[in-house]
Design a protein around this motif. Structure first.
Motif, PDB file in Angstrom:
ATOM      1  N   LYS A 173       0.832  -1.204   0.000  1.00  0.00           N
ATOM      2  CA  LYS A 173       0.000   0.000   0.000  1.00  0.00           C
ATOM      3  C   LYS A 173       0.868   1.256   0.000  1.00  0.00           C
ATOM      4  N   ARG A 174       1.923   1.206   0.790  1.00  0.00           N
ATOM      5  CA  ARG A 174       2.821   2.358   0.879  1.00  0.00           C
ATOM      6  C   ARG A 174       3.509   2.606  -0.464  1.00  0.00           C
ATOM      7  N   LYS A 175       3.920   1.529  -1.122  1.00  0.00           N
ATOM      8  CA  LYS A 175       4.574   1.654  -2.427  1.00  0.00           C
ATOM      9  C   LYS A 175       3.611   2.217  -3.462  1.00  0.00           C
ATOM     10  N   GLU A 176       2.363   1.726  -3.452  1.00  0.00           N
ATOM     11  CA  GLU A 176       1.370   2.211  -4.411  1.00  0.00           C
ATOM     12  C   GLU A 176       1.066   3.690  -4.183  1.00  0.00           C
ATOM     13  N   ALA A 177       0.983   4.082  -2.912  1.00  0.00           N
ATOM     14  CA  ALA A 177       0.727   5.490  -2.607  1.00  0.00           C
ATOM     15  C   ALA A 177       1.886   6.364  -3.075  1.00  0.00           C
ATOM     16  N   GLN A 178       3.111   5.864  -2.874  1.00  0.00           N
ATOM     17  CA  GLN A 178       4.290   6.605  -3.315  1.00  0.00           C
ATOM     18  C   GLN A 178       4.318   6.732  -4.833  1.00  0.00           C
ATOM     19  N   GLU A 179       3.991   5.638  -5.517  1.00  0.00           N
ATOM     20  CA  GLU A 179       3.976   5.659  -6.980  1.00  0.00           C
ATOM     21  C   GLU A 179       2.900   6.602  -7.504  1.00  0.00           C
ATOM     22  N   ALA A 180       1.743   6.618  -6.833  1.00  0.00           N
ATOM     23  CA  ALA A 180       0.664   7.525  -7.247  1.00  0.00           C
ATOM     24  C   ALA A 180       1.091   8.979  -7.076  1.00  0.00           C
ATOM     25  N   GLU A 186       4.779  13.824 -11.942  1.00  0.00           N
ATOM     26  CA  GLU A 186       5.217  13.724 -13.336  1.00  0.00           C
ATOM     27  C   GLU A 186       4.178  14.308 -14.289  1.00  0.00           C
ATOM     28  N   ILE A 187       2.897  14.050 -14.000  1.00  0.00           N
ATOM     29  CA  ILE A 187       1.830  14.622 -14.834  1.00  0.00           C
ATOM     30  C   ILE A 187       1.878  16.148 -14.773  1.00  0.00           C
TER      31      ILE A 187
END
Length: 279
Positions: A173-180, A186-187
């Motif tokens: 979950k932490r990794k997904e939040a960081q990636e988001a 980036e956007i």
């Protein structure tokens, strides 16, 4: 500065490993990393698995039969599960993790037994004598029934879950939040380079487009299912075509309104104010 305050009760299978763990954490509290590492090795675990250098304000209390650790972490830090993952394989029998979230003023308490995160009632049924240690004493002035506050603070799983799996899920979950978060940045950068003055409007546009695609997908699924299950091929294909236009527009409009905070009531209020000014 806001922080998360932790209280971790550790109950070991035997007094020897309890003593080893006590020495590890006492030396950590004293800043003696060399001795802490030595006793961690005797316990059979790496010091890095028992303590994160980012944790602070550590205190150790040794009592007959258990060890109590108090320490603080940053508000964005994950749950301190690594010591539990390591120790449950090296003599730890049960544990209770109490976290006070300073930013919101709420407490969360988690109960562990033999390497699993378990519901409060399950834990207390196994260890009724530990309730007085791991839960706050009942205060009649609060107006609550005995155990009511502790039950409200309990963070229970739907069913027992291994601590290792819990730690893995939390890390995911932490990794997904960081990636988001990184994707959002980036956007924003890409839109800035392409001349989009209002980055937020650009991001909203991306989200709205995603909602439109979601509507298109729903329309396609509806069409396929109805064609397969019901008679009238051209009827359902025609209806599917209508939905392929209507649903994306509906989802996109609704998402845009939610993100922008638009609403029918606001227009009515504006018209009313304009009429009042005109009169």
């Amino acid at each position: 500065m806001s922080q998360n305050a932790h209280t971790l009760h550790l109950f070991f299978e035997d007094s020897i490993r309890l003593k080893y763990a006590q020495l590890v954490y006492q030396y950590i509290a004293e800043g003696n990393t060399a001795e802490a590492t030595r006793w961690a090795a005797k316990l059979g675990v790496a010091l890095a698995d028992l303590w994160d250098a980012e944790w602070f304000n550590q205190q150790v209390t040794a009592a007959p039969g258990y060890l109590q650790l108090n320490f603080d972490t940053g508000t964005s830090d994950p749950l301190p599960l690594s010591p539990l993952v390591a120790l449950f394989g090296h003599g730890l029998q049960a544990a209770v993790l109490d976290v006070f979230y300073d930013q919101v003023g709420e407490t969360q308490r988690m109960y562990f037994d033999k390497g699993q995160w378990v519901p409060r009632q399950y834990f207390l049924a196994l260890y009724p004598h530990l309730q007085a240690i791991v839960e706050p004493a009942h205060d009649p002035d609060d107006g609550d029934e005995p155990g009511e506050r502790a039950a409200a603070d309990a963070h229970d799983p739907a069913k027992p879950l291994s601590v290792a799996r819990l730690a893995k899920d939390e890390a995911k979950k932490r990794k997904e939040a960081q990636e988001a978060a990184e994707a959002f940045v980036e956007i924003a950068k890409a839109m800035g380079k392409n001349g989009v003055k209002n980055t937020m409007d650009g991001v909203i546009g991306v989200v709205v487009l995603g909602s439109a695609l979601k509507g298109l997908l729903h329309a396609a699924v509806f069409t396929v299912v109805t064609v397969l299950l019901f008679k009238g091929l051209w009827l359902w294909l025609g209806l599917g075509l209508v939905l392929a236009i209507a649903l994306p527009l509906y989802y996109a409009t609704r998402t845009h309104s939610e993100l922008k905070g638009d609403g029918g009531d606001g227009d009515g209020d504006t018209d009313g104010e304009a009429a009042a000014v005109g009169s």
